[in-house]
Structure formats: structure tokens, C-alpha cells
Write a protein that holds these residues in place. Structure first.
Motif, PDB file in Angstrom:
ATOM      1  N   GLU A 103      15.337   8.491  -4.121  1.00 50.17           N
ATOM      2  CA  GLU A 103      16.228   7.528  -4.696  1.00 50.17           C
ATOM      3  C   GLU A 103      16.588   6.610  -3.679  1.00 50.17           C
ATOM      4  OE1 GLU A 103      17.799  10.235  -8.369  1.00 50.17           O
ATOM      5  OE2 GLU A 103      19.159  10.180  -6.752  1.00 50.17           O
ATOM      6  N   GLY A 104      16.975   7.096  -2.421  1.00 47.13           N
ATOM      7  CA  GLY A 104      17.389   6.002  -1.485  1.00 47.13           C
ATOM      8  C   GLY A 104      16.511   5.104  -1.054  1.00 47.13           C
ATOM      9  N   TYR A 105      15.342   5.272  -1.047  1.00 45.70           N
ATOM     10  CA  TYR A 105      14.281   4.567  -0.643  1.00 45.70           C
ATOM     11  C   TYR A 105      13.976   3.392  -1.627  1.00 45.70           C
ATOM     12  CZ  TYR A 105       9.518   2.887   0.293  1.00 45.70           C
ATOM     13  OH  TYR A 105       8.118   2.046   0.624  1.00 45.70           O
ATOM     14  N   SER A 106      13.870   3.713  -2.967  1.00 44.84           N
ATOM     15  CA  SER A 106      13.629   2.700  -3.922  1.00 44.84           C
ATOM     16  C   SER A 106      15.111   1.956  -4.076  1.00 44.84           C
ATOM     17  CB  SER A 106      13.489   3.228  -5.375  1.00 44.84           C
ATOM     18  OG  SER A 106      14.391   4.392  -5.726  1.00 44.84           O
ATOM     19  N   GLY A 107      16.145   2.418  -4.041  1.00 39.30           N
ATOM     20  CA  GLY A 107      17.462   1.722  -3.946  1.00 39.30           C
ATOM     21  C   GLY A 107      17.541   0.637  -2.938  1.00 39.30           C
ATOM     22  N   TYR A 108      16.952   0.831  -1.664  1.00 34.63           N
ATOM     23  CA  TYR A 108      16.750   0.086  -0.614  1.00 34.63           C
ATOM     24  C   TYR A 108      16.128  -1.069  -0.981  1.00 34.63           C
ATOM     25  CZ  TYR A 108      16.019  -2.090   3.559  1.00 34.63           C
ATOM     26  OH  TYR A 108      15.759  -3.013   4.706  1.00 34.63           O
ATOM     27  N   GLU A 109      14.830  -0.680  -1.679  1.00 39.38           N
ATOM     28  CA  GLU A 109      14.039  -1.961  -1.915  1.00 39.38           C
ATOM     29  C   GLU A 109      14.568  -2.753  -3.219  1.00 39.38           C
ATOM     30  OE1 GLU A 109      10.010  -1.119  -2.560  1.00 39.38           O
ATOM     31  OE2 GLU A 109       9.756  -0.011  -0.945  1.00 39.38           O
ATOM     32  N   ARG A 110      15.393  -2.230  -4.199  1.00 38.08           N
ATOM     33  CA  ARG A 110      16.066  -2.693  -5.157  1.00 38.08           C
ATOM     34  C   ARG A 110      16.920  -3.596  -4.705  1.00 38.08           C
ATOM     35  NH1 ARG A 110      16.349   1.662  -8.461  1.00 38.08           N
ATOM     36  NH2 ARG A 110      14.378   2.410  -8.692  1.00 38.08           N
ATOM     37  N   ALA A 111      17.918  -3.192  -3.694  1.00 37.54           N
ATOM     38  CA  ALA A 111      18.989  -4.005  -3.235  1.00 37.54           C
ATOM     39  C   ALA A 111      18.400  -5.010  -2.576  1.00 37.54           C
ATOM     40  CB  ALA A 111      19.802  -3.120  -2.249  1.00 37.54           C
ATOM     41  N   THR A 112      17.208  -4.833  -1.691  1.00 36.82           N
ATOM     42  CA  THR A 112      16.919  -6.076  -0.975  1.00 36.82           C
ATOM     43  C   THR A 112      16.389  -7.113  -1.749  1.00 36.82           C
ATOM     44  OG1 THR A 112      16.268  -4.614   0.873  1.00 36.82           O
ATOM     45  CG2 THR A 112      15.173  -6.614   0.813  1.00 36.82           C
ATOM     46  N   ALA A 113      15.431  -6.709  -2.628  1.00 33.80           N
ATOM     47  CA  ALA A 113      14.956  -7.893  -3.472  1.00 33.80           C
ATOM     48  C   ALA A 113      16.418  -8.466  -4.399  1.00 33.80           C
ATOM     49  CB  ALA A 113      14.183  -7.078  -4.688  1.00 33.80           C
ATOM     50  N   LEU A 114      17.598  -7.707  -4.705  1.00 32.85           N
ATOM     51  CA  LEU A 114      18.421  -8.274  -5.361  1.00 32.85           C
ATOM     52  C   LEU A 114      19.230  -9.361  -4.630  1.00 32.85           C
ATOM     53  CD1 LEU A 114      20.634  -8.694  -7.797  1.00 32.85           C
ATOM     54  CD2 LEU A 114      21.644  -6.534  -6.604  1.00 32.85           C
ATOM     55  N   PHE A 115      19.396  -8.953  -3.368  1.00 37.59           N
ATOM     56  CA  PHE A 115      20.124  -9.866  -2.163  1.00 37.59           C
ATOM     57  C   PHE A 115      18.998 -11.106  -1.803  1.00 37.59           C
ATOM     58  CE2 PHE A 115      22.307  -5.917  -0.855  1.00 37.59           C
ATOM     59  CZ  PHE A 115      23.787  -6.258  -1.417  1.00 37.59           C
ATOM     60  N   ASN A 116      17.590 -10.871  -2.038  1.00 37.94           N
ATOM     61  CA  ASN A 116      16.971 -12.100  -1.711  1.00 37.94           C
ATOM     62  C   ASN A 116      16.992 -12.893  -2.891  1.00 37.94           C
ATOM     63  OD1 ASN A 116      16.157 -11.037   0.813  1.00 37.94           O
ATOM     64  ND2 ASN A 116      14.074  -9.938   0.259  1.00 37.94           N
ATOM     65  N   GLU A 117      17.028 -12.483  -4.219  1.00 33.28           N
ATOM     66  CA  GLU A 117      17.075 -13.238  -5.231  1.00 33.28           C
ATOM     67  C   GLU A 117      18.276 -14.025  -5.327  1.00 33.28           C
ATOM     68  OE1 GLU A 117      15.656 -11.613  -8.955  1.00 33.28           O
ATOM     69  OE2 GLU A 117      17.499 -12.046  -9.841  1.00 33.28           O
ATOM     70  N   VAL A 135       0.801  -1.131   0.032  1.00 35.03           N
ATOM     71  CA  VAL A 135      -0.142  -0.059   0.018  1.00 35.03           C
ATOM     72  C   VAL A 135       0.828   1.271   0.051  1.00 35.03           C
ATOM     73  CG1 VAL A 135      -1.915   1.338   1.515  1.00 35.03           C
ATOM     74  CG2 VAL A 135      -1.970  -1.280   1.008  1.00 35.03           C
ATOM     75  N   PRO A 136       1.940   1.341   0.787  1.00 34.42           N
ATOM     76  CA  PRO A 136       2.922   2.612   0.762  1.00 34.42           C
ATOM     77  C   PRO A 136       3.372   2.678  -0.464  1.00 34.42           C
ATOM     78  CG  PRO A 136       3.100   1.366   2.817  1.00 34.42           C
ATOM     79  CD  PRO A 136       2.488   0.426   2.050  1.00 34.42           C
ATOM     80  N   ASP A 137       3.786   1.691  -1.007  1.00 29.75           N
ATOM     81  CA  ASP A 137       4.355   1.704  -2.503  1.00 29.75           C
ATOM     82  C   ASP A 137       3.373   2.417  -3.511  1.00 29.75           C
ATOM     83  OD1 ASP A 137       6.890   0.917  -1.738  1.00 29.75           O
ATOM     84  OD2 ASP A 137       6.733  -1.097  -2.081  1.00 29.75           O
ATOM     85  N   GLN A 138       2.023   1.858  -3.412  1.00 26.14           N
ATOM     86  CA  GLN A 138       1.147   2.271  -4.378  1.00 26.14           C
ATOM     87  C   GLN A 138       0.730   3.628  -4.066  1.00 26.14           C
ATOM     88  OE1 GLN A 138      -2.245  -0.579  -4.870  1.00 26.14           O
ATOM     89  NE2 GLN A 138      -1.101  -1.918  -3.594  1.00 26.14           N
ATOM     90  N   VAL A 139       0.845   4.221  -2.800  1.00 27.53           N
ATOM     91  CA  VAL A 139       0.309   5.320  -2.674  1.00 27.53           C
ATOM     92  C   VAL A 139       1.666   6.294  -2.979  1.00 27.53           C
ATOM     93  CG1 VAL A 139       0.179   7.229  -0.734  1.00 27.53           C
ATOM     94  CG2 VAL A 139      -1.044   4.914  -0.816  1.00 27.53           C
ATOM     95  N   LEU A 140       2.680   5.705  -2.803  1.00 29.50           N
ATOM     96  CA  LEU A 140       3.894   6.708  -3.295  1.00 29.50           C
ATOM     97  C   LEU A 140       3.935   6.805  -4.752  1.00 29.50           C
ATOM     98  CD1 LEU A 140       6.277   8.235  -2.275  1.00 29.50           C
ATOM     99  CD2 LEU A 140       7.665   6.177  -2.147  1.00 29.50           C
ATOM    100  N   GLY A 141       3.864   5.740  -5.259  1.00 28.41           N
ATOM    101  CA  GLY A 141       3.624   5.805  -6.965  1.00 28.41           C
ATOM    102  C   GLY A 141       2.586   6.496  -7.282  1.00 28.41           C
ATOM    103  N   PHE A 142       1.631   6.577  -6.776  1.00 27.97           N
ATOM    104  CA  PHE A 142       0.439   7.645  -7.216  1.00 27.97           C
ATOM    105  C   PHE A 142       0.952   8.911  -7.083  1.00 27.97           C
ATOM    106  CE2 PHE A 142      -3.116  10.322  -6.093  1.00 27.97           C
ATOM    107  CZ  PHE A 142      -3.697  10.321  -7.237  1.00 27.97           C
ATOM    108  N   LEU A 143       1.645   9.312  -6.103  1.00 23.65           N
ATOM    109  CA  LEU A 143       1.871  10.547  -5.730  1.00 23.65           C
ATOM    110  C   LEU A 143       3.032  11.218  -6.778  1.00 23.65           C
ATOM    111  CD1 LEU A 143       1.529  10.951  -1.701  1.00 23.65           C
ATOM    112  CD2 LEU A 143       0.159  12.001  -3.594  1.00 23.65           C
ATOM    113  N   ALA A 144       3.919  10.131  -7.100  1.00 21.49           N
ATOM    114  CA  ALA A 144       5.044  10.221  -7.910  1.00 21.49           C
ATOM    115  C   ALA A 144       4.481  10.549  -9.167  1.00 21.49           C
ATOM    116  CB  ALA A 144       6.189   9.169  -7.776  1.00 21.49           C
ATOM    117  N   ALA A 145       3.614   9.746  -9.597  1.00 26.54           N
ATOM    118  CA  ALA A 145       2.854   9.969 -11.157  1.00 26.54           C
ATOM    119  C   ALA A 145       2.226  11.412 -11.219  1.00 26.54           C
ATOM    120  CB  ALA A 145       2.117   8.974 -11.411  1.00 26.54           C
ATOM    121  N   ASN A 146       1.884  12.044 -10.036  1.00 25.44           N
ATOM    122  CA  ASN A 146       1.088  13.191 -10.014  1.00 25.44           C
ATOM    123  C   ASN A 146       1.975  14.369  -9.227  1.00 25.44           C
ATOM    124  OD1 ASN A 146      -1.715  12.532 -11.250  1.00 25.44           O
ATOM    125  ND2 ASN A 146      -1.173  10.770  -9.806  1.00 25.44           N
TER     126      ASN A 146
END
Length: 123
Positions: free
Chosen positions: A83-97, A21-32
Motif C-alpha cells: 500500500e505504501g508503494y502504490s500510495g507513493y505513486e498516486r501521490a506523485t501523480a497527484l502532485f505532478n498533476e 516494467v516493474p509495475d507490470q511485473v508487480l501487477g501480474f504477481l498481485a493478480a496471481n
């Protein structure tokens, strides 16, 4: 709900279907990013319950990712923080993968039985 191009290109199809939900909300605000919205407007546009949107907005504000004035919410202008927020998520996803997700039970098996001396001083 729309997402930014970088998220679109760097996120798997599986991850996109499970955006929090936070990612969806943040995505909506980023798009607008040129507008500010009331929580109920965000809920209406994203088809997320207003209570969940309000909770997500509060958490995003605590992280410095959104700004709040009166009843309105907007994405922060602090691009480094975003950028720090999305970078953290991408790094976590990469390490988990690459390494697999953490197993809490495995951590507990190897955890010390006694608290660290610095924790004893705090009690």
C-alpha cells in the motif's frame, strides 16, 4: 496482463498505457498472489523480455515488494509495504498533476555553488 481493481479505478487511461516494467511485473504477481513464478514464466505471460523482468524483480525485491526463493518469485504478503508503494505513486501523480512536474534545470539554477558543510566533513 491484469491489474488490481484499485489501480484500474484510480489510474488514468494514459497512465495505464505507460505502466513501467516493474509495475507490470508487480501487477501480474498481485493478480496471481496465490502462486509463485519463474522469471521466464512472468516474461511469457506479460510479453516482456526476460532480462527486463529479471531486473524488475531484483529491484522490487530490494524494495521488499516481492519474495524470492530458489528460481521462484511471488508478491510479498506485507500489505502495508504494498500500500505504501502504490500510495507513493498516486501521490506523485497527484502532485505532478496539480503543480506540474519538476524542472531539473530550475532546481540547478537555484542550487548553492558550494557544498553544504556536512558534505565537506564526509570527504
Amino acid at each position: 496482463m491484469s491489474i488490481d481493481r484499485d489501480t484500474f479505478e484510480n489510474t488514468s487511461e494514459e497512465e495505464l498505457t505507460d505502466l513501467s516494467v516493474p509495475d507490470q511485473v508487480l501487477g501480474f504477481l498481485a493478480a496471481n498472489e496465490d502462486r509463485a513464478f519463474k522469471a521466464r514464466e512472468i516474461a511469457s505471460q506479460t510479453a516482456i523480455e526476460e532480462g527486463a523482468v529479471s531486473t524488475a524483480l531484483s529491484r522490487l525485491k530490494d524494495r521488499g515488494l516481492v519474495e524470492h526463493k530458489a528460481a521462484y518469485w511471488a508478491i510479498t504478503n506485507d500489505t502495508d509495504r504494498l500500500e505504501g508503494y502504490s500510495g507513493y505513486e498516486r501521490a506523485t501523480a497527484l502532485f505532478n498533476e496539480q503543480l506540474g512536474t519538476e524542472d531539473k534545470e530550475s532546481w540547478r539554477e537555484h542550487a548553492p555553488g558550494e557544498p553544504h558543510p556536512s558534505e565537506e566533513n564526509e570527504q
